[in-house]
Scaffold this motif. Sequence first.
Motif, PDB file in Angstrom:
ATOM      1  N   CYS A 143      16.549 -11.428  19.813  1.00 28.49           N
ATOM      2  CA  CYS A 143      17.810 -12.187  20.489  1.00 28.49           C
ATOM      3  C   CYS A 143      18.639 -10.911  20.780  1.00 28.49           C
ATOM      4  O   CYS A 143      19.246 -10.947  22.002  1.00 28.49           O
ATOM      5  CB  CYS A 143      18.367 -13.121  19.556  1.00 28.49           C
ATOM      6  SG  CYS A 143      16.993 -14.288  18.789  1.00 28.49           S
TER       7      CYS A 143
ATOM      8  N   CYS B  65      18.910  -8.847  23.850  1.00 30.33           N
ATOM      9  CA  CYS B  65      19.248  -9.434  25.248  1.00 30.33           C
ATOM     10  C   CYS B  65      20.845  -9.754  25.106  1.00 30.33           C
ATOM     11  O   CYS B  65      21.706  -9.489  25.756  1.00 30.33           O
ATOM     12  CB  CYS B  65      18.809 -10.539  25.652  1.00 30.33           C
ATOM     13  SG  CYS B  65      17.409 -10.291  26.762  1.00 30.33           S
ATOM     14  N   HIS B  66      21.181 -10.407  23.585  1.00 31.62           N
ATOM     15  CA  HIS B  66      22.594 -10.921  23.634  1.00 31.62           C
ATOM     16  C   HIS B  66      23.370  -9.850  22.903  1.00 31.62           C
ATOM     17  O   HIS B  66      24.598 -10.150  22.571  1.00 31.62           O
ATOM     18  CB  HIS B  66      22.687 -12.161  22.588  1.00 31.62           C
ATOM     19  CG  HIS B  66      21.888 -13.346  23.391  1.00 31.62           C
ATOM     20  ND1 HIS B  66      22.739 -13.909  24.421  1.00 31.62           N
ATOM     21  CD2 HIS B  66      20.823 -13.785  23.425  1.00 31.62           C
ATOM     22  CE1 HIS B  66      21.836 -14.948  24.692  1.00 31.62           C
ATOM     23  NE2 HIS B  66      20.777 -14.884  24.353  1.00 31.62           N
TER      24      HIS B  66
ATOM     25  N   PRO C   2      24.696 -13.876  27.632  1.00 22.62           N
ATOM     26  CA  PRO C   2      26.156 -13.906  26.968  1.00 22.62           C
ATOM     27  C   PRO C   2      26.435 -13.935  25.440  1.00 22.62           C
ATOM     28  O   PRO C   2      25.362 -13.907  24.755  1.00 22.62           O
ATOM     29  CB  PRO C   2      26.556 -15.359  27.376  1.00 22.62           C
ATOM     30  CG  PRO C   2      24.969 -16.097  27.526  1.00 22.62           C
ATOM     31  CD  PRO C   2      24.048 -15.204  27.655  1.00 22.62           C
TER      32      PRO C   2
ATOM     33  N   ARG D 252      32.562 -17.855  19.820  1.00 18.37           N
ATOM     34  CA  ARG D 252      31.972 -18.384  21.397  1.00 18.37           C
ATOM     35  C   ARG D 252      31.171 -19.780  21.496  1.00 18.37           C
ATOM     36  O   ARG D 252      31.414 -20.547  22.456  1.00 18.37           O
ATOM     37  CB  ARG D 252      31.280 -17.350  22.030  1.00 18.37           C
ATOM     38  CG  ARG D 252      30.442 -17.510  23.466  1.00 18.37           C
ATOM     39  CD  ARG D 252      31.494 -17.398  24.763  1.00 18.37           C
ATOM     40  NE  ARG D 252      30.855 -18.747  25.490  1.00 18.37           N
ATOM     41  CZ  ARG D 252      29.724 -18.796  25.935  1.00 18.37           C
ATOM     42  NH1 ARG D 252      28.811 -17.920  25.294  1.00 18.37           N
ATOM     43  NH2 ARG D 252      29.006 -19.617  26.390  1.00 18.37           N
TER      44      ARG D 252
ATOM     45  N   LYS E  39      16.506 -18.399  34.578  1.00 17.26           N
ATOM     46  CA  LYS E  39      17.680 -17.128  33.834  1.00 17.26           C
ATOM     47  C   LYS E  39      16.665 -16.629  33.066  1.00 17.26           C
ATOM     48  O   LYS E  39      15.866 -16.914  32.534  1.00 17.26           O
ATOM     49  CB  LYS E  39      18.568 -17.840  32.959  1.00 17.26           C
ATOM     50  CG  LYS E  39      19.407 -18.723  34.093  1.00 17.26           C
ATOM     51  CD  LYS E  39      20.474 -17.836  34.489  1.00 17.26           C
ATOM     52  CE  LYS E  39      21.434 -18.533  35.801  1.00 17.26           C
ATOM     53  NZ  LYS E  39      22.683 -18.491  35.966  1.00 17.26           N
TER      54      LYS E  39
ATOM     55  N   MET F 241      16.726 -16.058  29.873  1.00 14.10           N
ATOM     56  CA  MET F 241      16.511 -16.466  28.384  1.00 14.10           C
ATOM     57  C   MET F 241      15.220 -17.203  28.584  1.00 14.10           C
ATOM     58  O   MET F 241      14.821 -18.281  29.209  1.00 14.10           O
ATOM     59  CB  MET F 241      17.790 -17.580  28.319  1.00 14.10           C
ATOM     60  CG  MET F 241      17.611 -18.500  27.042  1.00 14.10           C
ATOM     61  SD  MET F 241      17.598 -17.455  25.424  1.00 14.10           S
ATOM     62  CE  MET F 241      17.374 -18.587  24.196  1.00 14.10           C
TER      63      MET F 241
HETATM   64  C1  HEC Z   1      15.222 -11.519  27.800  1.00  9.98           C
HETATM   65  C2  HEC Z   1      16.652 -11.886  27.558  1.00  9.98           C
HETATM   66  C3  HEC Z   1      17.103 -12.850  26.510  1.00  9.98           C
HETATM   67  C4  HEC Z   1      16.308 -12.964  25.182  1.00  9.98           C
HETATM   68  C5  HEC Z   1      15.222 -11.921  24.485  1.00  9.98           C
HETATM   69  C6  HEC Z   1      17.163 -13.970  24.355  1.00  9.98           C
HETATM   70  N1  HEC Z   1      18.070 -14.546  25.462  1.00  9.98           N
HETATM   71 FE1  HEC Z   1      19.325 -16.191  24.999  1.00  9.98          FE
HETATM   72  N2  HEC Z   1      20.043 -16.132  27.003  1.00  9.98           N
HETATM   73  C7  HEC Z   1      19.690 -15.080  27.754  1.00  9.98           C
HETATM   74  C8  HEC Z   1      20.428 -15.411  28.973  1.00  9.98           C
HETATM   75  C9  HEC Z   1      20.186 -14.651  30.214  1.00  9.98           C
HETATM   76  C10 HEC Z   1      21.219 -16.609  28.581  1.00  9.98           C
HETATM   77  C11 HEC Z   1      22.039 -17.205  29.780  1.00  9.98           C
HETATM   78  C12 HEC Z   1      21.487 -18.094  30.564  1.00  9.98           C
HETATM   79  C13 HEC Z   1      22.367 -19.041  31.459  1.00  9.98           C
HETATM   80  O1  HEC Z   1      22.919 -18.164  32.351  1.00  9.98           O
HETATM   81  O2  HEC Z   1      22.574 -20.020  31.235  1.00  9.98           O
HETATM   82  C14 HEC Z   1      20.859 -16.864  27.254  1.00  9.98           C
HETATM   83  C15 HEC Z   1      21.434 -18.084  26.845  1.00  9.98           C
HETATM   84  C16 HEC Z   1      21.134 -18.444  25.463  1.00  9.98           C
HETATM   85  C17 HEC Z   1      22.156 -19.211  24.840  1.00  9.98           C
HETATM   86  C18 HEC Z   1      22.948 -20.376  25.252  1.00  9.98           C
HETATM   87  C19 HEC Z   1      24.497 -19.871  25.288  1.00  9.98           C
HETATM   88  C20 HEC Z   1      25.351 -20.538  25.801  1.00  9.98           C
HETATM   89  O3  HEC Z   1      26.394 -20.102  26.357  1.00  9.98           O
HETATM   90  O4  HEC Z   1      25.606 -21.776  25.666  1.00  9.98           O
HETATM   91  C21 HEC Z   1      21.738 -19.319  23.620  1.00  9.98           C
HETATM   92  C22 HEC Z   1      22.169 -20.274  22.183  1.00  9.98           C
HETATM   93  C23 HEC Z   1      20.948 -18.234  23.262  1.00  9.98           C
HETATM   94  N3  HEC Z   1      20.665 -17.699  24.803  1.00  9.98           N
HETATM   95  C24 HEC Z   1      20.134 -17.926  22.097  1.00  9.98           C
HETATM   96  C25 HEC Z   1      19.063 -16.820  21.931  1.00  9.98           C
HETATM   97  C26 HEC Z   1      18.372 -16.851  20.922  1.00  9.98           C
HETATM   98  C27 HEC Z   1      18.694 -17.373  19.601  1.00  9.98           C
HETATM   99  C28 HEC Z   1      17.672 -15.791  21.163  1.00  9.98           C
HETATM  100  C29 HEC Z   1      16.489 -15.280  20.180  1.00  9.98           C
HETATM  101  C30 HEC Z   1      15.464 -16.294  19.784  1.00  9.98           C
HETATM  102  C31 HEC Z   1      17.521 -15.431  22.424  1.00  9.98           C
HETATM  103  N4  HEC Z   1      18.740 -16.038  23.061  1.00  9.98           N
HETATM  104  C32 HEC Z   1      16.956 -14.324  23.212  1.00  9.98           C
HETATM  105  C33 HEC Z   1      18.834 -14.056  27.655  1.00  9.98           C
HETATM  106  C34 HEC Z   1      17.906 -14.083  26.489  1.00  9.98           C
END
Ligand code: HEC
Length: 112
Positions: free
Chosen positions: A45, A48-49, A59, A65, A85, A87
């Motif tokens: 996670c 990216c985050h 984000p 947050r 997106k 995610m």
């Molecule tokens: C390849 C990149 C990438 C990876 C790897 C990734 N994310 Fe994300 N994530 C994003 C993006 C980009 C968004 C924003 C999507 C949108 O614009 O709504 C997001 C959104 C989220 C949100 C929503 C945040 C909100 O504002 O409500 C959560 C919670 C989240 N991710 C958790 C995780 C978790 C936990 C993991 C690992 C298991 C993970 N992400 C892995 C790119 C990634």
Amino acid sequence: MPSPIRWMNAALSAAFAMSMAAGAAAEPVSERRAAELERLVRHDCGSCHGMTLKGGLGPDITARRLAGSEPSALASIILDGVPEKPMPPWRPLLSEAEALWIADYLLKDASP
Ligand code: HEC
């Protein structure tokens, strides 16, 4: 104007957090698996985050947050990703209980 829905979400997640604490013994995520999930959050996670989860390509997902979000809503984003997106969906790697564990972990402040 303050949103009553947001307030209700906060109240619901507080109630949820308490029921999680009360039901800790029945929590299906083992301690060993929890350690693996912590590592997944940091590395996968974090790629990216951000290593501190404060945002990068994705984000900020620190507790500050995400405060007020429902754990089940976060778990469904984690399981199914965000269409159009970057995610990705984690359903192939995580069970629903594990995604909920991660949501709870993020809301309790996973950032170092
Ligand atoms: C390849 C990149 C990438 C990876 C790897 C990734 N994310 Fe994300 N994530 C994003 C993006 C980009 C968004 C924003 C999507 C949108 O614009 O709504 C997001 C959104 C989220 C949100 C929503 C945040 C909100 O504002 O409500 C959560 C919670 C989240 N991710 C958790 C995780 C978790 C936990 C993991 C690992 C298991 C993970 N992400 C892995 C790119 C990634």
